[in-house]
Design a protein around this motif. Structure first.
Motif, mmCIF file in Angstrom:
data_model
loop_
_atom_site.group_PDB
_atom_site.id
_atom_site.type_symbol
_atom_site.label_atom_id
_atom_site.label_comp_id
_atom_site.label_asym_id
_atom_site.label_seq_id
_atom_site.Cartn_x
_atom_site.Cartn_y
_atom_site.Cartn_z
ATOM 1 N N PHE A 29 -43.379 18.176 -29.420
ATOM 2 C CA PHE A 29 -44.044 19.135 -28.547
ATOM 3 C C PHE A 29 -43.572 20.562 -28.865
ATOM 4 C CE2 PHE A 29 -44.672 21.323 -24.394
ATOM 5 C CZ PHE A 29 -46.041 21.168 -24.316
ATOM 6 N N HIS A 30 -42.283 20.696 -29.183
ATOM 7 C CA HIS A 30 -41.752 22.008 -29.552
ATOM 8 C C HIS A 30 -42.434 22.537 -30.814
ATOM 9 C CE1 HIS A 30 -38.133 24.727 -30.706
ATOM 10 N NE2 HIS A 30 -38.992 25.386 -29.990
ATOM 11 N N GLN A 31 -42.718 21.660 -31.744
ATOM 12 C CA GLN A 31 -43.418 22.089 -32.963
ATOM 13 C C GLN A 31 -44.811 22.629 -32.617
ATOM 14 O OE1 GLN A 31 -41.982 22.322 -35.927
ATOM 15 N NE2 GLN A 31 -40.110 21.516 -35.008
ATOM 16 N N LEU A 32 -45.474 21.942 -31.700
ATOM 17 C CA LEU A 32 -46.804 22.421 -31.277
ATOM 18 C C LEU A 32 -46.677 23.791 -30.603
ATOM 19 C CD1 LEU A 32 -48.331 19.135 -29.759
ATOM 20 C CD2 LEU A 32 -48.843 20.176 -31.979
ATOM 21 N N TYR A 33 -45.621 23.933 -29.824
ATOM 22 C CA TYR A 33 -45.357 25.218 -29.161
ATOM 23 C C TYR A 33 -45.170 26.318 -30.213
ATOM 24 C CZ TYR A 33 -42.774 28.826 -26.573
ATOM 25 O OH TYR A 33 -42.360 30.012 -26.035
ATOM 26 N N LEU A 34 -44.367 26.016 -31.236
ATOM 27 C CA LEU A 34 -44.085 27.031 -32.270
ATOM 28 C C LEU A 34 -45.358 27.481 -32.983
ATOM 29 C CD1 LEU A 34 -40.763 25.641 -33.814
ATOM 30 C CD2 LEU A 34 -41.053 27.648 -32.328
ATOM 31 N N ILE A 35 -46.289 26.554 -33.190
ATOM 32 C CA ILE A 35 -47.528 26.920 -33.893
ATOM 33 C C ILE A 35 -48.425 27.797 -33.017
ATOM 34 C CG2 ILE A 35 -49.673 26.022 -34.918
ATOM 35 C CD1 ILE A 35 -48.195 23.461 -35.594
ATOM 36 N N HIS A 36 -48.503 27.469 -31.738
ATOM 37 C CA HIS A 36 -49.559 28.069 -30.910
ATOM 38 C C HIS A 36 -49.114 29.111 -29.891
ATOM 39 C CE1 HIS A 36 -52.593 25.333 -32.465
ATOM 40 N NE2 HIS A 36 -51.704 24.362 -32.357
ATOM 41 N N HIS A 37 -47.809 29.212 -29.584
ATOM 42 C CA HIS A 37 -47.453 30.007 -28.408
ATOM 43 C C HIS A 37 -47.781 31.497 -28.531
ATOM 44 C CE1 HIS A 37 -43.830 30.911 -30.732
ATOM 45 N NE2 HIS A 37 -43.517 31.836 -29.852
ATOM 46 N N GLN A 38 -47.728 32.037 -29.753
ATOM 47 C CA GLN A 38 -47.982 33.481 -29.870
ATOM 48 C C GLN A 38 -49.470 33.819 -29.678
ATOM 49 O OE1 GLN A 38 -45.968 34.687 -33.532
ATOM 50 N NE2 GLN A 38 -44.253 35.364 -32.280
ATOM 51 N N LYS A 39 -50.329 32.869 -30.059
ATOM 52 C CA LYS A 39 -51.769 33.097 -29.835
ATOM 53 C C LYS A 39 -52.063 33.023 -28.334
ATOM 54 C CE LYS A 39 -53.833 31.796 -34.152
ATOM 55 N NZ LYS A 39 -53.740 30.689 -35.036
ATOM 56 N N ILE A 40 -51.409 32.070 -27.673
ATOM 57 C CA ILE A 40 -51.621 31.921 -26.227
ATOM 58 C C ILE A 40 -51.070 33.150 -25.498
ATOM 59 C CG2 ILE A 40 -51.091 30.494 -24.185
ATOM 60 C CD1 ILE A 40 -53.062 29.252 -26.291
ATOM 61 N N MET A 41 -49.954 33.680 -26.008
ATOM 62 C CA MET A 41 -49.375 34.893 -25.402
ATOM 63 C C MET A 41 -50.356 36.066 -25.529
ATOM 64 S SD MET A 41 -46.920 36.463 -23.854
ATOM 65 C CE MET A 41 -46.362 38.163 -23.652
ATOM 66 N N ALA A 42 -50.995 36.201 -26.701
ATOM 67 C CA ALA A 42 -51.953 37.306 -26.895
ATOM 68 C C ALA A 42 -53.111 37.177 -25.908
ATOM 69 C CB ALA A 42 -52.468 37.312 -28.332
ATOM 70 N N LEU A 43 -53.604 35.956 -25.761
ATOM 71 C CA LEU A 43 -54.690 35.709 -24.802
ATOM 72 C C LEU A 43 -54.231 36.042 -23.372
ATOM 73 C CD1 LEU A 43 -57.435 34.242 -23.986
ATOM 74 C CD2 LEU A 43 -56.058 32.186 -23.775
ATOM 75 N N ALA A 44 -53.056 35.522 -23.016
ATOM 76 C CA ALA A 44 -52.527 35.720 -21.655
ATOM 77 C C ALA A 44 -52.270 37.195 -21.375
ATOM 78 C CB ALA A 44 -51.250 34.910 -21.476
ATOM 79 N N MET A 45 -51.732 37.876 -22.362
ATOM 80 C CA MET A 45 -51.422 39.304 -22.200
ATOM 81 C C MET A 45 -52.692 40.100 -21.922
ATOM 82 S SD MET A 45 -49.112 41.541 -22.164
ATOM 83 C CE MET A 45 -49.460 43.241 -21.816
ATOM 84 N N ARG A 46 -53.738 39.797 -22.696
ATOM 85 C CA ARG A 46 -54.980 40.573 -22.518
ATOM 86 C C ARG A 46 -55.674 40.209 -21.208
ATOM 87 N NH1 ARG A 46 -55.643 39.584 -28.712
ATOM 88 N NH2 ARG A 46 -54.601 41.484 -29.458
ATOM 89 N N LEU A 47 -55.541 38.978 -20.774
ATOM 90 C CA LEU A 47 -56.165 38.602 -19.500
ATOM 91 C C LEU A 47 -55.363 39.142 -18.317
ATOM 92 C CD1 LEU A 47 -57.262 34.874 -20.092
ATOM 93 C CD2 LEU A 47 -58.735 36.887 -20.017
#
Lengths: 177, 172
Positions: A29-47
């Motif tokens: 699960f941590h590996q999945l987090y490492l791949i995707h978390h920065q994209k999710i952060m960009a989305l969350a930040m803009r929303l």
């Protein structure tokens, strides 16, 4: 465009991590987090328009992902599925937090300007848009959602979505001039 | 200072970063939460979650009922006042639109083809405005819908004003 061999390799690995994480493997699960978390952060930040809130949303999206992962059947791309999951969860969180906050304080909370220093010019201005105009703009212009999809997600009419989008563009052009 | 063109704005949008950095402690918090919670497909928690949900629903329903019975009358009054305000603002706006349309020469207005960008744009704007008004009447205390509606009213006046200026230039 053809996928590069390293992309294919990463996708294979990702599928393995998904399968392991579905069975409760936290390292996968941590590996999945490492791949995707920065994209999710960009989305969350803009929303959200607020770095602290965006980090909280990112965190809660991955906690939700942990619980929803068993329902991922591979019918769509994992990144697309995760993205939709996070959009819905982020907006739910923002609506709930907003209404709770509004019950106690009758103000629109705006983060201090210094928080925005590390962001690009356009991002800084996006963050100053009125909340719902920003949500529509981010979902349509940045994330590529259609107006009918946005209308469904935000429970508004398609016309309202289009109007908010045009208003957001007009405000951005004005502020960036 | 000149305004940004659509192309320039689109270029800026295309150049936005897809990723943003996150504090290192976010993963620690995620890990902290999932470590103290059941594995995704653990079934022994289902009955407990169900019981907890039922309890929570019962408590919230009771609280909500209590809250609404206390607040229902003032809220109803506020909404009635806001609906009256919407009608009032709408009437004022329609008066402004009528005045502006009267100054546009009647003949010239009729000569504008039905499928001109101006008439098409105005029609679309008015359709969208109607949707926003309908939504606003359902949520009359929604500040952002108010802002959007008032902005759209201004756009309609701007559009009519632009058409008026074009006709004045063409008639010279």
């Amino acid at each position: 465009m053809l996928a590069l061999p390293e992309d294919i390799e990463l996708l294979d690995k990702e599928n393995q991590w998904i399968a392991l994480a579905q069975r409760g493997d936290q390292q996968a699960f941590h590996q999945l987090y490492l791949i995707h978390h920065q994209k999710i952060m960009a989305l969350a930040m803009r929303l959200a328009g607020d770095p602290r809130q965006a980090e909280e949303i990112t965190q809660e999206c991955f906690v939700r992902l942990w619980h929803k992962l068993p329902s991922f059947k591979g019918d769509s791309q994992f990144s697309t599925w995760l993205h939709r999951l996070c959009v819905n969860h982020a907006l739910n969180m923002l609506k709930t937090q907003k209404s709770l906050w509004a019950r106690f304080f009758n103000i629109d909370s705006a983060p201090e300007q210094s928080y925005f220093d590390e962001y690009q010019a356009l991002d800084k201005v996006i963050l100053t848009l009125p909340e719902r105009a920003r949500w529509v703009f981010v979902l349509h212009a940045v994330e590529g959602y259609q107006h009918n999809e946005i209308a469904e997600i935000l429970k508004i009419s398609e016309g309202t979505s289009k109007a908010q989008y045009h208003r957001a563009r007009a405000l951005l052009k004005e502020k960036l001039a | 200072m000149s305004q940004l063109t659509d192309k320039q704005l689109d270029d800026l949008i295309n150049g936005l970063p897809e990723e943003m950095s996150v504090s290192p402690n976010v993963w620690q918090k995620v890990q902290g939460e999932i470590s103290h919670q059941p594995k995704p497909n653990s079934s022994k928690w289902v009955p407990m979650t169900l019981v907890a949900s039922l309890l929570l629903t019962a408590v919230l329903s009771w609280k909500l009922f209590d809250h609404q019975s206390l607040l229902s009358v003032p809220e109803h009054n506020t909404n009635t006042a806001m609906l009256a305000l919407i009608d009032n603002v709408e009437q004022n706006h329609q008066q402004q639109v009528s005045q502006l349309q009267q100054t546009i020469k009647r003949v010239a207005w009729q000569q504008v083809p039905e499928f001109s960008p101006f008439k098409k744009g105005l029609k679309e704007l008015r359709q969208a405005m109607q949707e926003v008004i309908n939504q606003l009447k359902l949520q009359p205390q929604d500040k952002q819908l108010w802002d959007l509606w008032l902005w759209m009213q201004q756009q309609e006046l701007n559009l009519l004003g632009q058409e008026q200026r074009v006709q004045q230039i063409e008639s010279i």
